[in-house]
Design a protein around this motif. Sequence first.
Motif, mmCIF file in Angstrom:
data_model
loop_
_atom_site.group_PDB
_atom_site.id
_atom_site.type_symbol
_atom_site.label_atom_id
_atom_site.label_comp_id
_atom_site.label_asym_id
_atom_site.label_seq_id
_atom_site.Cartn_x
_atom_site.Cartn_y
_atom_site.Cartn_z
ATOM 1 N N ARG A 156 0.811 -1.214 0.000
ATOM 2 C CA ARG A 156 0.000 0.000 0.000
ATOM 3 C C ARG A 156 0.846 1.266 0.000
ATOM 4 N NH1 ARG A 156 -4.937 2.015 -1.470
ATOM 5 N NH2 ARG A 156 -4.114 4.109 -1.677
ATOM 6 N N LEU A 157 1.858 1.326 0.851
ATOM 7 C CA LEU A 157 2.618 2.569 1.016
ATOM 8 C C LEU A 157 4.074 2.244 1.284
ATOM 9 C CD1 LEU A 157 2.044 5.723 1.315
ATOM 10 C CD2 LEU A 157 2.183 5.322 3.778
ATOM 11 N N THR A 158 4.963 3.042 0.698
ATOM 12 C CA THR A 158 6.396 2.912 0.961
ATOM 13 C C THR A 158 6.894 4.216 1.570
ATOM 14 O OG1 THR A 158 6.696 1.394 -0.905
ATOM 15 C CG2 THR A 158 8.673 2.490 -0.056
ATOM 16 N N THR A 159 7.629 4.115 2.664
ATOM 17 C CA THR A 159 8.245 5.303 3.257
ATOM 18 C C THR A 159 9.759 5.192 3.138
ATOM 19 O OG1 THR A 159 8.374 4.357 5.498
ATOM 20 C CG2 THR A 159 6.361 5.570 4.916
ATOM 21 N N ARG A 160 10.388 6.337 2.940
ATOM 22 C CA ARG A 160 11.843 6.407 2.858
ATOM 23 C C ARG A 160 12.320 7.588 3.695
ATOM 24 N NH1 ARG A 160 9.927 5.721 -2.400
ATOM 25 N NH2 ARG A 160 10.256 3.593 -3.183
ATOM 26 N N TYR A 161 13.447 7.412 4.342
ATOM 27 C CA TYR A 161 14.002 8.486 5.164
ATOM 28 C C TYR A 161 15.433 8.141 5.530
ATOM 29 C CZ TYR A 161 12.325 5.155 8.709
ATOM 30 O OH TYR A 161 12.054 4.014 9.425
ATOM 31 N N ARG A 162 16.104 9.121 6.134
ATOM 32 C CA ARG A 162 17.444 8.897 6.676
ATOM 33 C C ARG A 162 17.354 9.006 8.188
ATOM 34 N NH1 ARG A 162 21.397 8.935 2.672
ATOM 35 N NH2 ARG A 162 22.948 8.894 4.340
ATOM 36 N N ARG A 163 18.117 8.157 8.892
ATOM 37 C CA ARG A 163 18.016 8.105 10.347
ATOM 38 C C ARG A 163 19.391 8.153 11.005
ATOM 39 N NH1 ARG A 163 14.301 3.758 13.438
ATOM 40 N NH2 ARG A 163 12.807 5.427 12.986
ATOM 41 N N ALA A 164 19.484 8.964 12.065
ATOM 42 C CA ALA A 164 20.627 8.950 12.967
ATOM 43 C C ALA A 164 20.134 8.439 14.313
ATOM 44 C CB ALA A 164 21.231 10.341 13.117
ATOM 45 N N THR A 165 20.959 7.647 14.992
ATOM 46 C CA THR A 165 20.578 7.046 16.271
ATOM 47 C C THR A 165 21.561 7.480 17.356
ATOM 48 O OG1 THR A 165 19.606 5.120 15.182
ATOM 49 C CG2 THR A 165 20.194 4.882 17.500
ATOM 50 N N PHE A 166 21.002 7.988 18.458
ATOM 51 C CA PHE A 166 21.799 8.479 19.576
ATOM 52 C C PHE A 166 21.604 7.570 20.792
ATOM 53 C CE2 PHE A 166 20.576 12.063 16.947
ATOM 54 C CZ PHE A 166 21.752 12.771 16.795
ATOM 55 N N VAL A 167 22.645 7.480 21.617
ATOM 56 C CA VAL A 167 22.574 6.784 22.901
ATOM 57 C C VAL A 167 22.901 7.799 23.983
ATOM 58 C CG1 VAL A 167 23.479 4.907 24.325
ATOM 59 C CG2 VAL A 167 23.287 4.608 21.847
ATOM 60 N N SER A 168 22.057 7.851 25.011
ATOM 61 C CA SER A 168 22.227 8.859 26.056
ATOM 62 C C SER A 168 23.538 8.662 26.829
ATOM 63 C CB SER A 168 21.055 8.820 27.030
ATOM 64 O OG SER A 168 21.003 7.565 27.687
ATOM 65 N N ALA A 169 23.968 9.715 27.485
ATOM 66 C CA ALA A 169 25.240 9.685 28.211
ATOM 67 C C ALA A 169 25.272 8.594 29.266
ATOM 68 C CB ALA A 169 25.497 11.050 28.845
ATOM 69 N N ASP A 170 24.110 8.312 29.899
ATOM 70 C CA ASP A 170 24.063 7.267 30.928
ATOM 71 C C ASP A 170 23.793 5.888 30.340
ATOM 72 O OD1 ASP A 170 21.406 7.408 30.224
ATOM 73 O OD2 ASP A 170 20.690 8.064 32.189
ATOM 74 N N ARG A 171 23.705 5.781 29.017
ATOM 75 C CA ARG A 171 23.482 4.530 28.283
ATOM 76 C C ARG A 171 22.124 3.905 28.585
ATOM 77 N NH1 ARG A 171 27.350 7.062 27.213
ATOM 78 N NH2 ARG A 171 29.475 6.299 26.856
ATOM 79 N N ALA A 172 21.222 4.649 29.200
ATOM 80 C CA ALA A 172 19.925 4.104 29.593
ATOM 81 C C ALA A 172 18.840 4.325 28.552
ATOM 82 C CB ALA A 172 19.487 4.711 30.925
ATOM 83 N N ALA A 173 19.114 5.122 27.534
ATOM 84 C CA ALA A 173 18.061 5.473 26.573
ATOM 85 C C ALA A 173 18.660 5.693 25.195
ATOM 86 C CB ALA A 173 17.336 6.735 27.032
ATOM 87 N N ARG A 174 17.779 5.630 24.181
ATOM 88 C CA ARG A 174 18.170 5.917 22.805
ATOM 89 C C ARG A 174 17.222 6.943 22.225
ATOM 90 N NH1 ARG A 174 18.032 0.189 21.787
ATOM 91 N NH2 ARG A 174 16.458 0.546 20.186
ATOM 92 N N ALA A 175 17.641 7.546 21.122
ATOM 93 C CA ALA A 175 16.770 8.452 20.377
ATOM 94 C C ALA A 175 17.115 8.313 18.905
ATOM 95 C CB ALA A 175 16.955 9.893 20.828
ATOM 96 N N THR A 176 16.102 8.412 18.053
ATOM 97 C CA THR A 176 16.317 8.367 16.616
ATOM 98 C C THR A 176 15.822 9.660 15.994
ATOM 99 O OG1 THR A 176 14.189 7.248 16.253
ATOM 100 C CG2 THR A 176 16.158 5.865 16.472
ATOM 101 N N LEU A 177 16.512 10.103 14.961
ATOM 102 C CA LEU A 177 16.208 11.350 14.267
ATOM 103 C C LEU A 177 16.012 11.025 12.792
ATOM 104 C CD1 LEU A 177 16.235 14.544 14.662
ATOM 105 C CD2 LEU A 177 18.592 14.418 13.839
ATOM 106 N N ASP A 178 14.782 11.189 12.282
ATOM 107 C CA ASP A 178 14.454 10.848 10.898
ATOM 108 C C ASP A 178 14.250 12.110 10.076
ATOM 109 O OD1 ASP A 178 14.466 8.258 11.804
ATOM 110 O OD2 ASP A 178 12.285 8.035 11.828
ATOM 111 N N VAL A 179 14.975 12.207 8.953
ATOM 112 C CA VAL A 179 14.866 13.358 8.056
ATOM 113 C C VAL A 179 14.677 12.868 6.622
ATOM 114 C CG1 VAL A 179 16.338 14.746 9.568
ATOM 115 C CG2 VAL A 179 17.356 13.536 7.635
#
Length: 278
Positions: A156-179
């Motif tokens: 039905r649908l195709t999505t495309r993007y670029r992603r950067a992935t971060f890990v927090s300083a305490d290593r307890a969490a992640r975050a992704t940035l899609d552009v």
Amino acid sequence: MTTTFDLGRFEGIDLERLIADAALQTRVDRKYVLSQDAAARVVASLDARTLILDTGGTRSFRYESVYFDTPDLLSFHMAAQPRRRRFKLRTRTYVDSQTAFLELKTRGARSTTVKDRVEYAPSARRRLTDTARDYAAEGLDAIGVGGRRADDLGVRLTTRYRRATFVSADRAARATLDVDLEWDDVAGPVLTTPHLVILETKSPAAASDVDRVLWRAGHRPVSISKYATGMAALHPHLPRNKWSRLLRGPFAGALLHSPPTARPSMIRTEETSCADAA
């Protein structure tokens, strides 16, 4: 990744170490929709000890997701309406590494969400093999939808993007940035949002460092699904109340394009070593 994001100031982390340090089997996901300028300010405000996924010097990676639905858009309508039961089926391809997975996310009557995935051949990413349909049918049966509906599923649908992935300083969490987000509808138009960024945090129950940076800047989590919100943006006749604020706001500047004669692909055409099945 656009040059407005300074990704070079963070220490890199490889994928194996990222998985070992921040596996996050139990987590809370929060999604934010920001302008590129606002997202760049958030990245600039992150703790200098934050790590970023780095593979051979590359820090942003190409993704392609192909979503499958029935002709009557059962998956979409389940997401758009306040129903306990829902499902989402897609292939996700990591373009730079030429690897792919078939992913099924379901929610049953007790509101328990289950996300599972199996390896998939990149060359088969735009179709469902017999094994894949059996896999989908089993998941649909588990939430009371009826496995026979798996026979109706198609691209039905195709999505495309670029992603950067971060890990927090305490290593307890992640975050992704899609552009560089793009939605390519099988029925016609292509939608792009060059001014938008989707930022997602993944942490234990407590807010992450990235969440706190976002909150201090006045940003709050929103309900967004790349598939369902994209479909609502592309097709105004579809139910859209759940995402109406996003569609009137951040998505108001989205651009519609005529579909290319040949649908774009970021996947090499030569055969891969993967078996052509899930």
